[in-house]
Design a protein around this motif. Sequence first.
Motif, mmCIF file in Angstrom:
data_model
loop_
_atom_site.group_PDB
_atom_site.id
_atom_site.type_symbol
_atom_site.label_atom_id
_atom_site.label_comp_id
_atom_site.label_asym_id
_atom_site.label_seq_id
_atom_site.Cartn_x
_atom_site.Cartn_y
_atom_site.Cartn_z
ATOM 1 N N ASP A 29 51.373 32.376 39.608
ATOM 2 C CA ASP A 29 51.148 31.542 40.784
ATOM 3 C C ASP A 29 49.671 31.470 41.132
ATOM 4 O OD1 ASP A 29 53.878 31.061 41.075
ATOM 5 O OD2 ASP A 29 54.161 32.875 42.293
ATOM 6 N N ARG A 30 48.924 32.485 40.754
ATOM 7 C CA ARG A 30 47.481 32.497 40.981
ATOM 8 C C ARG A 30 46.820 33.209 39.816
ATOM 9 N NH1 ARG A 30 45.381 37.340 43.399
ATOM 10 N NH2 ARG A 30 43.851 36.167 44.614
ATOM 11 N N LEU A 31 45.567 32.885 39.585
ATOM 12 C CA LEU A 31 44.823 33.535 38.507
ATOM 13 C C LEU A 31 44.491 34.959 38.923
ATOM 14 C CD1 LEU A 31 43.852 32.545 35.738
ATOM 15 C CD2 LEU A 31 41.591 32.211 36.742
ATOM 16 N N GLY A 32 44.857 35.917 38.103
ATOM 17 C CA GLY A 32 44.596 37.318 38.417
ATOM 18 C C GLY A 32 43.596 37.909 37.445
ATOM 19 N N TRP A 33 42.618 38.644 37.974
ATOM 20 C CA TRP A 33 41.559 39.204 37.140
ATOM 21 C C TRP A 33 41.796 40.672 36.805
ATOM 22 C CZ3 TRP A 33 38.514 35.514 35.338
ATOM 23 C CH2 TRP A 33 38.419 34.328 36.072
ATOM 24 N N THR A 34 42.812 41.267 37.396
ATOM 25 C CA THR A 34 43.159 42.651 37.112
ATOM 26 C C THR A 34 44.603 42.703 36.631
ATOM 27 O OG1 THR A 34 44.093 43.250 39.274
ATOM 28 C CG2 THR A 34 41.682 43.272 39.070
ATOM 29 N N PRO A 35 45.036 43.821 36.064
ATOM 30 C CA PRO A 35 46.438 43.942 35.642
ATOM 31 C C PRO A 35 47.404 44.076 36.807
ATOM 32 C CG PRO A 35 45.024 45.527 34.478
ATOM 33 C CD PRO A 35 44.228 44.984 35.622
ATOM 34 N N GLY A 42 41.149 34.977 43.255
ATOM 35 C CA GLY A 42 41.890 34.100 42.359
ATOM 36 C C GLY A 42 40.957 33.143 41.638
ATOM 37 N N ALA A 43 41.464 31.949 41.349
ATOM 38 C CA ALA A 43 40.685 30.979 40.580
ATOM 39 C C ALA A 43 39.494 30.426 41.342
ATOM 40 C CB ALA A 43 41.600 29.828 40.144
ATOM 41 N N ALA A 121 36.861 35.182 30.920
ATOM 42 C CA ALA A 121 37.538 36.090 29.999
ATOM 43 C C ALA A 121 38.217 37.164 30.822
ATOM 44 C CB ALA A 121 36.547 36.700 29.021
ATOM 45 N N ILE A 122 39.518 37.266 30.687
ATOM 46 C CA ILE A 122 40.282 38.269 31.436
ATOM 47 C C ILE A 122 40.586 39.439 30.507
ATOM 48 C CG2 ILE A 122 42.391 38.719 32.752
ATOM 49 C CD1 ILE A 122 42.406 35.795 33.561
ATOM 50 N N GLY A 123 39.742 40.448 30.577
ATOM 51 C CA GLY A 123 39.927 41.661 29.792
ATOM 52 C C GLY A 123 39.654 41.518 28.313
ATOM 53 N N THR A 124 39.006 40.441 27.889
ATOM 54 C CA THR A 124 38.897 40.185 26.454
ATOM 55 C C THR A 124 37.483 40.278 25.898
ATOM 56 O OG1 THR A 124 38.757 37.805 26.926
ATOM 57 C CG2 THR A 124 40.933 38.713 26.403
ATOM 58 N N LEU A 125 36.459 40.001 26.705
ATOM 59 C CA LEU A 125 35.112 39.951 26.142
ATOM 60 C C LEU A 125 34.622 41.326 25.705
ATOM 61 C CD1 LEU A 125 33.278 37.423 25.797
ATOM 62 C CD2 LEU A 125 31.789 38.474 27.503
ATOM 63 N N SER A 126 35.230 42.391 26.213
ATOM 64 C CA SER A 126 34.798 43.734 25.820
ATOM 65 C C SER A 126 35.205 44.079 24.390
ATOM 66 C CB SER A 126 35.372 44.775 26.786
ATOM 67 O OG SER A 126 36.773 44.653 26.888
ATOM 68 N N LEU A 149 33.882 37.296 34.180
ATOM 69 C CA LEU A 149 34.353 38.288 33.218
ATOM 70 C C LEU A 149 35.099 39.409 33.921
ATOM 71 C CD1 LEU A 149 31.053 38.678 31.145
ATOM 72 C CD2 LEU A 149 32.937 37.083 30.737
ATOM 73 N N SER A 150 36.319 39.661 33.478
ATOM 74 C CA SER A 150 37.083 40.822 33.913
ATOM 75 C C SER A 150 37.026 41.841 32.793
ATOM 76 C CB SER A 150 38.534 40.423 34.204
ATOM 77 O OG SER A 150 39.330 41.569 34.399
ATOM 78 N N LEU A 151 36.562 43.073 33.109
ATOM 79 C CA LEU A 151 36.282 44.064 32.076
ATOM 80 C C LEU A 151 36.748 45.446 32.510
ATOM 81 C CD1 LEU A 151 32.664 42.789 31.702
ATOM 82 C CD2 LEU A 151 34.301 42.631 29.841
ATOM 83 N N LEU A 152 37.079 46.270 31.549
ATOM 84 C CA LEU A 152 37.442 47.648 31.844
ATOM 85 C C LEU A 152 36.201 48.424 32.284
ATOM 86 C CD1 LEU A 152 39.709 49.827 31.758
ATOM 87 C CD2 LEU A 152 38.959 50.324 29.417
ATOM 88 N N HIS A 153 36.354 49.252 33.329
ATOM 89 C CA HIS A 153 35.273 50.104 33.814
ATOM 90 C C HIS A 153 35.588 51.578 33.578
ATOM 91 C CE1 HIS A 153 33.062 52.460 36.869
ATOM 92 N NE2 HIS A 153 32.115 51.542 36.750
ATOM 93 N N THR A 154 36.766 52.012 33.963
ATOM 94 C CA THR A 154 37.215 53.398 33.760
ATOM 95 C C THR A 154 38.624 53.366 33.192
ATOM 96 O OG1 THR A 154 35.888 54.142 35.632
ATOM 97 C CG2 THR A 154 37.629 55.616 34.870
#
Length: 405
Positions: A29-35, A42-43, A121-126, A149-154
């Motif tokens: 329903d909305r763009l999510g940048w985290t799991p 959102g978008a 990029a949602i979790g992918t550019l890393s 960019l959505s990226l893993l931090h910890t």
Amino acid sequence: MPAEDTNTRAWQIYGQRQMARAYTPPIPDRLGWTPWEGIGPGAEVLGDVAGRRVLDIGSGAGHHAVHLAQAHGARVTGIELSPTQHERAVSAHADVEGVEFVQADVTEYLAGVEPFDAAYAIGTLSFIDPHSSLPALRDGLHPGAPLILSLLHTDLHGRGPSTEVAPREQMILLRDDPPLPTQMWVLAPQLWEDLLTEYGFRVEAIELFPHPDESASVIQQLIRARRLPNRPARVSSRPRSTRAPAAHAAVGVGAILLSERGILLGRHNRGTLELPGGSVEAGEIFEDAVIRELAEESGLVARRGDVRLLGTLVDHVEGVLRITVGALVHAWQGQPATQPEESVGDWAWYPLDQLPDGLFVCSAQILAAWRPDLPIDHPPAHFTPFAHGTPAPMATGGLTRRSPQ
């Protein structure tokens, strides 16, 4: 195995497993940048994308691209390297208006297409070396285009981000299947900002989103950047003459190492006590000069992420402008020891309330700039703290401070 091959294999197997389960994620329903649902924006962080060409980097099953096309009127290209992931997207959404799915390497693809109006990029550019992906994205976006960019931090094990541009092993977990090893660039926010700036982007915001369960260690970071305008053509320069310039300035560094036993000082063969440090070599950044001098003089080993620059001290010595950059070293390895053929040795730790007489002038100036309360005499010097450095009250003992420029 190279990181690219490891990741290609992992996502190929991941796609196969999801197809075997006949699993297609629902259109959100909305763009999510985290799991985690409902965490973060959102978008809207992409701006108005109606009618605009948007690149979905590592589009996977395609559900995010479809959401942007149907809910926001974007013209989305989903780029995916994994053939099985691409097949999942095409089999479920091939007939969706405003969306196309391309199976290709994103860096190669961007070299042959018209620039996009936005990319995310949602979790992918890393999973891609940033020294490869970021210049390709710079060339593949219009000036002023957003890059989100959505990226893993910890990670799940509590391992925080790296301060070096190097991949490390991370696992893709899917239900009860065996974990899939990958190589990921899990980088500190400041390092991502430095890389993006280097490759022609302006970072507008970096946000960290912890797992909604406080007992979980996972943290995601969301980076909002924008492609800078094209730089004007370079203009030429030339020297005034072929003669070497007369020396008129000296640039050096000095490092403060504080342990439970006090400050590390060594004795110069001319008798002064001083911090580890020395002259900056041509082409050397200040942090690297600190690390090199520390190792050469005392045998201690530090990393760039362990060094925090405090600011610049400026004075004059017999008509020569002297610039000294003070630094605080937070962590190091080894024990200080006199090194062969070095002019400073006999390293020892001195409590702050028992500092010795006979400090070298530059070391005294650095210590007084760092801790104005220390009772240290020295010649006047102008201290300019870096933006992230120490506060800037007026210091005693002839030291004056300027605000950061």
